[in-house]
Design an enzyme around this catalytic site. Structure first.
Site, PDB file in Angstrom:
ATOM      1  N   VAL A 138       0.869  -1.175   0.000  1.00 20.07           N
ATOM      2  CA  VAL A 138       0.000   0.000   0.000  1.00 20.07           C
ATOM      3  C   VAL A 138       0.905   1.224   0.000  1.00 20.07           C
ATOM      4  CG1 VAL A 138      -2.053  -1.037   1.057  1.00 20.07           C
ATOM      5  CG2 VAL A 138      -0.245  -0.135   2.519  1.00 20.07           C
ATOM      6  N   SER A 139       0.366   2.352  -0.438  1.00 25.00           N
ATOM      7  CA  SER A 139       1.197   3.546  -0.608  1.00 25.00           C
ATOM      8  C   SER A 139       1.520   4.281   0.680  1.00 25.00           C
ATOM      9  CB  SER A 139       0.522   4.516  -1.581  1.00 25.00           C
ATOM     10  OG  SER A 139       0.394   3.898  -2.839  1.00 25.00           O
ATOM     11  N   THR A 140       0.638   4.161   1.677  1.00 21.50           N
ATOM     12  CA  THR A 140       0.877   4.877   2.932  1.00 21.50           C
ATOM     13  C   THR A 140       0.638   3.961   4.118  1.00 21.50           C
ATOM     14  OG1 THR A 140      -1.396   5.632   3.244  1.00 21.50           O
ATOM     15  CG2 THR A 140       0.040   7.038   1.889  1.00 21.50           C
TER      16      THR A 140
END
Length: 181
Positions: free
Chosen positions: A9-11
């Site tokens: 996931v990006s964050t």
């Protein structure tokens, strides 16, 4: 042949649960699932680095979606080549494609290029919208911090809290908080 899984996931605020559940549904052992909580544009991801160290010839890496492996076409091609050189295949569950075979590699390359082009289009539209909003006077970012010295100076000149608030474009309660500090 051993199955490995990769999820990203990006964050750190986003959840890996859906991806991990999909990998486990494909019989990937929890100990063979590697994860990252950083942008796909970062090539040196810890989970991906550990995955590279663990896989061997004949292994298969499962990834839920193409964009979970990486964001940039050049990086994706490099990763796929690296795994291919090791004799490791990558299968993308949602996309129904695999790097096994020449056609699979070609499809992955094309899809990652299309995904990158779409991201660039979204960035372009976002920036155009931002520029248009700015031209219309929309302010971006946080409000400027209160100049406490200015509040004390104006108060020292006998100016009321309400007038200070108007001049400095801050709330009257903010003026009182500054004066009380």
């Amino acid at each position: 042949m051993r199955l490995f899984g990769y999820a990203r996931v990006s964050t750190s605020q986003q959840s890996l649960d859906v991806q991990i559940k999909a990998l486990k549904a494909e019989n990937v052992r929890a100990t063979r699932i590697f994860t990252d909580k950083v942008s796909g544009s970062h090539v040196n991801r810890e989970g991906l680095r550990m995955l590279r160290l663990k896989v061997e010839e004949g292994d298969v890496v499962l990834v839920k979606k193409l964009d979970r492996l990486g964001r940039d076409t050049a990086d994706m091609i490099q990763l796929i080549k690296e795994f291919d050189d090791m004799g490791v295949a990558i299968r993308f569950l949602d996309d129904g494609i695999s790097t096994e075979g020449t056609m699979g590699k070609m499809v992955v390359t094309i899809l990652s290029a299309v995904a990158q082009a779409e991201r660039l289009r979204i960035l372009e539209r976002t920036n155009e919208g931002r520029l248009e909003a700015k031209a219309k006077g929309v302010k971006f970012g946080r409000k400027p911090t209160v100049d406490k010295a200015e509040v004390f100076t104006l108060h020292g000149q006998g100016i009321s809290a309400m007038e200070i608030a108007k001049r400095l474009k801050i709330g009257r309660s903010t003026v009182y908080k500054v004066l009380a500090s």
